[in-house]
Design a protein around this motif. Structure first.
Motif, PDB file in Angstrom:
ATOM      1  N   TYR A 163      11.697   0.962  -6.412  1.00 41.47           N
ATOM      2  CA  TYR A 163      11.746  -0.197  -5.516  1.00 41.47           C
ATOM      3  C   TYR A 163      12.047   0.249  -4.084  1.00 41.47           C
ATOM      4  O   TYR A 163      11.393  -0.173  -3.135  1.00 41.47           O
ATOM      5  CB  TYR A 163      12.803  -1.197  -6.003  1.00 41.47           C
ATOM      6  N   PHE A 164      13.043   1.126  -3.938  1.00 45.38           N
ATOM      7  CA  PHE A 164      13.431   1.583  -2.600  1.00 45.38           C
ATOM      8  C   PHE A 164      12.352   2.465  -1.977  1.00 45.38           C
ATOM      9  O   PHE A 164      12.176   2.460  -0.765  1.00 45.38           O
ATOM     10  CB  PHE A 164      14.790   2.290  -2.649  1.00 45.38           C
ATOM     11  N   HIS A 165      11.603   3.181  -2.813  1.00 42.28           N
ATOM     12  CA  HIS A 165      10.500   3.994  -2.288  1.00 42.28           C
ATOM     13  C   HIS A 165       9.346   3.110  -1.825  1.00 42.28           C
ATOM     14  O   HIS A 165       8.764   3.343  -0.772  1.00 42.28           O
ATOM     15  CB  HIS A 165       9.996   4.974  -3.352  1.00 42.28           C
ATOM     16  N   ILE A 166       9.038   2.087  -2.604  1.00 40.97           N
ATOM     17  CA  ILE A 166       7.916   1.198  -2.277  1.00 40.97           C
ATOM     18  C   ILE A 166       8.211   0.385  -1.029  1.00 40.97           C
ATOM     19  O   ILE A 166       7.358   0.228  -0.157  1.00 40.97           O
ATOM     20  CB  ILE A 166       7.608   0.258  -3.467  1.00 40.97           C
ATOM     21  N   THR A 167       9.428  -0.138  -0.934  1.00 35.65           N
ATOM     22  CA  THR A 167       9.773  -1.037   0.173  1.00 35.65           C
ATOM     23  C   THR A 167      10.257  -0.310   1.421  1.00 35.65           C
ATOM     24  O   THR A 167      10.371  -0.920   2.480  1.00 35.65           O
ATOM     25  CB  THR A 167      10.872  -2.034  -0.258  1.00 35.65           C
ATOM     26  N   ASN A 168      10.571   0.982   1.272  1.00 37.47           N
ATOM     27  CA  ASN A 168      11.151   1.771   2.372  1.00 37.47           C
ATOM     28  C   ASN A 168      12.478   1.206   2.871  1.00 37.47           C
ATOM     29  O   ASN A 168      12.878   1.449   4.007  1.00 37.47           O
ATOM     30  CB  ASN A 168      10.178   1.921   3.540  1.00 37.47           C
TER      31      ASN A 168
END
Length: 193
Positions: A163-168
């Motif tokens: 999630y944190f990788h996708i949303t930055n």
């Protein structure tokens, strides 16, 4: 760090980057050597084959990951506190080591990782099995598949990190805590456990 160690470290850094970008077959050893600033023959002084290189990189990354996961784990008193620490540490490691995370994701289920490498990694991650066995015993869980339980935990953790990788977005422990608590609730793991 001596010159030999520096060269080896450089080879590994370059190889990780190239394998992530180009895959196994798209990354010839000649390109790794060129990008590392060494002769191809020199590369083979450090790693006899590309398969050995992949496996040694995999082991090194997993051992570094393990060190990060275990950070501050000694202070955790309960199983739930230990799992929360592992959860947060693993997500932070993945954010801070994106190339290594991609390498692990790419090669974890590939045929390039040998059975010996997989066995060595499993031995080094026995601490996780021990925690889950303690939970299973404390909660008196019957007919539970330990590996499935661990994989459910790891899967939820990995997808939370994704999630944190996708949303930055910057890592937010409070946001990350929501899926962790859902996992704990699914196995009835309370704060006192």
């Amino acid at each position: 760090m001596d010159n030999k160690s520096k060269k080896r470290k450089k080879i590994i850094e370059v190889a990780i980057k190239l394998f992530v970008e180009r895959g196994f077959h798209g990354t010839p050893t000649s390109l790794i050597a060129k990008e590392a600033g060494i002769a191809t023959g020199t590369l083979f002084n450090y790693f006899k084959t590309k398969d050995i290189l992949i496996n040694e990189i995999f082991i090194e990354i997993k051992l570094e990951q393990k060190e990060s996961i275990l950070k501050d784990l000694d202070g955790a008193k309960t199983c739930k506190m230990k799992l929360r620490k592992i959860w947060n540490n693993l997500i932070v490691w993945g954010i801070e080591n994106s190339e290594e995370r991609k390498f692990i994701n790419y090669f974890s289920n590939s045929n390039f990782i040998s059975d010996n490498t997989k066995t060595e990694i499993h031995k080094n991650y026995k601490f996780l099995l021990d925690i889950f066995r303690e939970i299973i015993e404390k909660k008196d869980m019957k007919n539970i598949n330990e590996l499935m339980l661990i994989l459910n935990f790891m899967g939820a953790c990995i997808f939370t990190a994704k999630y944190f990788h996708i949303t930055n977005e910057n890592y937010d422990e409070k946001l990350s805590d929501e899926p962790f608590e859902r996992f704990c609730k699914s196995i009835e793991l309370g704060d006192e456990d």
